[in-house]
Design a protein around this motif. Structure first.
Motif, short mmCIF file in Angstrom:
data_model
loop_
_atom_site.label_atom_id
_atom_site.label_comp_id
_atom_site.label_asym_id
_atom_site.label_seq_id
_atom_site.Cartn_x
_atom_site.Cartn_y
_atom_site.Cartn_z
N LEU A 1 2.40 3.56 -4.46
CA LEU A 1 2.99 3.49 -3.13
C LEU A 1 4.48 3.77 -3.21
N ARG A 2 5.14 3.24 -4.22
CA ARG A 2 6.57 3.52 -4.38
C ARG A 2 6.79 5.03 -4.57
N GLN A 3 5.91 5.65 -5.34
CA GLN A 3 6.05 7.08 -5.57
C GLN A 3 5.85 7.88 -4.29
N ILE B 1 -2.17 3.96 0.79
CA ILE B 1 -2.16 5.09 -0.14
C ILE B 1 -3.29 6.06 0.21
N GLY B 2 -4.47 5.50 0.46
CA GLY B 2 -5.62 6.35 0.78
C GLY B 2 -5.48 7.08 2.10
N GLU B 3 -4.67 6.52 3.03
CA GLU B 3 -4.48 7.13 4.35
C GLU B 3 -3.16 7.88 4.46
N ALA B 4 -2.55 8.20 3.29
CA ALA B 4 -1.27 8.91 3.28
C ALA B 4 -0.24 8.18 4.13
N LEU B 5 -0.18 6.86 3.96
CA LEU B 5 0.73 5.93 4.65
C LEU B 5 0.40 5.79 6.14
N ASN B 6 -0.71 6.37 6.58
CA ASN B 6 -1.10 6.28 7.99
C ASN B 6 0.04 6.71 8.91
N VAL B 7 0.63 7.86 8.59
CA VAL B 7 1.80 8.31 9.35
C VAL B 7 1.45 8.69 10.79
N GLN B 8 0.17 8.83 11.11
CA GLN B 8 -0.17 9.13 12.50
C GLN B 8 0.30 8.01 13.42
#
Length: 606
Positions: free
Chosen positions: A165-167, A201-208
């Motif tokens: 997650l930090r990465q 992480i699996g949701e790409a940070l849920n940026v939606q």
């Protein structure tokens, strides 16, 4: 922090809260009283805070401790320019600070994105503040600054952030302070709502959710202007202001929804632009691959030998290494969509384990993952600019530019570049071309294998050492008399040889004759397979054990083979061998009842 180390005090004040000229005097009063409480100064008896001039005079006439310093930073200062009277008060404070530099430093932080579009903009006052100051242009954050923010984020959420997650935060923020702050705030909100780090992480940070939050606060007119920029980005600023008022465009700039790119405008993030245009979030991955396909092949082959899943600690024990080594390999699997780690177990994706051709499934998944990766986009762009051929050094330099928040020496980036290229080659996306690399022709087969490394846990020649699926598929695809296995299927061919289901032809290491009657019309004859299972060392006793108790534990079956081979295994190895044999037994028509991994682990004893 710096002010406190040199016997001082510092404040960062958000100028967006300034609603009138009296804000400046109030801010000076707030800082002065705090400095007095900290013992830095003693205010005069006639201190006055009614006006900016009076507040500054009170600071000047204070009795200061030797070496004491007071730093006040007015952040988001571009918001002050919408009020000329407020800007004039700040201008007076800036001029005073230049004339009284001994103890007090006033600083103004603002972004310069086309603020001069607004016709009422107080140019003269702005320029006077700049001329009275030492101008410092801030570069993007480096790895140390990003690390400082991440530590503060950990304190805010009350938990340590996983390395992955930090990465992701480092890579998505691109070293831009405001974007890292925006993503950090989003992460705090998501975790407060119950999202786990693994989910994010699996949701790409849920940026939606972040994008939806950005859009919810906009007026219909602002949304129209934003959509126009997104549709034609990067678009000339003059073209935007011909359609929409300068104030409207400035509002989007102030909210950091659009940014200046030379003389053009674009959305603050290309992913945000794609979301506005398509309604989807096509995240371009930006993780760094650090381990080569050859390194990861060891874990993939080991997991396949475990029927797709194994305890991380037990793999580390069998390899005589640390769990961190296994975790690092498993990280590459997770990033490429090949597997997962949870509850102390590392597992391959079910589609890989269940495939008749695991290598093909893995190669296809890696190719799809890398096509979505920013590193491949950078490679393709270099290829177009360099007449097709890309050098490792040029690719390394491009990666370093693309990921400014990732720390690394030139040698480190060269290593990263070589690793990415190795994965591109494995996936059939690039091929070697003399001293460089080029985009591969469509349909290229790829280079290397991830599944042909021998499992380390079971000694060579022992049976069974892996699940039967791929080995039996080799038999089904044969003509019933001769089996010819491709090189990447060598380990499954050797399993058939260990079972005596195939007799290898010495001149051809992956070619052999099939045991009489084992394959008829492309199907496995269960009775013949069962006899072969009985014939291997320990096989007859293991078959009797299954026939007597269909729920027999895999570890108990493993112990039978441990004794038959006169060796000593760990519970991990016994479990591996037992599970493998039970799978072969089912293929031979015997009935077994599978136990869940957790129950089996609880029931296992030394």
């Amino acid at each position: 922090m710096l002010a406190s180390k040199i016997s001082g005090l510092s404040f960062v004040l958000d100028t967006r809260t300034a609603s009138s000229p009296s804000y400046v005097a109030a801010a000076v009063r707030h800082a002065a009283l705090a400095a007095e409480r900290a013992g830095l100064l003693v205010l005069p008896d006639d201190a006055s805070w009614a006006t900016t001039a009076g507040a500054l005079r009170s600071l000047r006439d204070s009795s200061w401790r030797d070496g004491a310093s007071l730093l006040v930073v007015f952040d988001q200062f571009e918001n002050a320019f919408s009020d000329a009277a407020l800007t004039a008060e700040f201008r007076d404070a800036a001029l005073w600070s230049r004339e009284n530099p001994e103890h007090v430093t006033l600083a103004f932080a603002w972004k310069t994105d086309y603020v001069d579009w607004i016709e009422s903009h107080p140019y003269r006052l702005r320029d006077q503040i700049r001329e009275a100051s030492k101008v410092v242009n801030l570069a993007p954050f480096g790895s140390r600054e990003v690390e400082t923010v991440l530590r503060r984020l950990e304190a805010a959420v009350g938990a340590g952030l996983s390395r992955e997650l930090r990465q992701r935060l480092r890579e998505y923020s691109q070293g831009l302070p405001w974007l890292l702050k925006k993503l950090s705030g989003h992460l705090i909100t998501e975790m407060a709502s119950g999202k786990s780090q693994e989910q994010l992480i699996g949701e790409a940070l849920n940026v939606q959710n972040l994008f939806d939050s950005d859009l919810a606060a906009l007026s219909p007119q602002e949304r129209d202007a934003l959509n126009f920029v997104a549709r034609y980005a990067p678009v000339r600023a003059a073209e935007v202001t011909e359609r929409f008022t300068a104030g409207l465009v400035q509002s989007l700039l102030n909210q950091r929804l659009i940014v200046q790119v030379g003389e053009k405008l674009d959305t603050y993030w290309d992913i945000f632009r794609d979301y506005l245009n398509s309604g989807r979030v096509p995240i371009e991955d930006s993780y760094i691959l650090r381990l080569s396909p050859n390194s990861v092949a060891r874990l993939v082959s080991e997991l396949l030998a475990h029927s797709g899943s194994a305890a991380t600690s037990e793999i580390a024990e069998a390899w005589e290494t640390t769990e961190n080594v296994v975790w690092n390999l498993a990280r590459e699997l997770r990033q490429l969509g090949l597997g997962s780690s949870a509850g102390g177990f590392t597992s391959l994706a079910p589609e890989i384990v269940g495939s008749s051709d695991p290598e093909h499934e893995i190669r296809s998944r890696v190719a799809n993952a890398l096509r979505r990766h920013r590193a491949y986009s950078e490679f393709a762009d270099l290829s177009e600019r360099g007449q097709g051929r890309v050098q490792v050094s040029a690719f390394a330099a491009r990666l370093r530019e693309a990921f400014p928040a990732v720390q690394g020496t030139p040698n480190t980036w060269t290593a990263y570049a070589r690793t990415f290229i190795a994965w591109f080659e494995y996936a059939g996306l690039v091929v070697t071309d003399r001293s460089g690399f080029v985009i591969a022709p469509e349909g290229s087969p790829g280079k290397g294998t991830l599944t042909a490394r021998p499992a380390s846990i079971v000694r060579s020649g022992a049976f069974p050492s892996r699940a039967p699926g791929p080995a039996l598929e080799l038999l089904r695809r044969s003509d019933g008399y001769l089996v010819v296995a491709p090189p990447e299927k060598r380990q499954y061919f050797r399993e058939l040889v260990a079972l005596a289901a195939v007799t290898d032809v010495s001149d051809y290491p992956t070619t052999g004759t099939i045991a009489a009657g084992l394959v008829v019309d492309g199907e496995i004859v269960e009775e013949v397979l069962l006899e072969l299972l009985r014939a291997v060392p320990g096989g007859a006793e293991a078959v009797r054990g299954v026939e007597a108790n269909s729920s027999v534990r895999s570890v108990e079956i493993g112990r039978i083979f441990e004794a038959a081979y006169a060796t000593t295994w760990t519970d991990s190895t016994r479990d591996l061998v037992g599970k493998s044999f039970l799978a072969w037994a089912r293929a031979a028509g015997l009935s077994t009842r599978r136990r869940s991994r957790r129950k089996m682990a609880i029931g296992t004893t030394g």
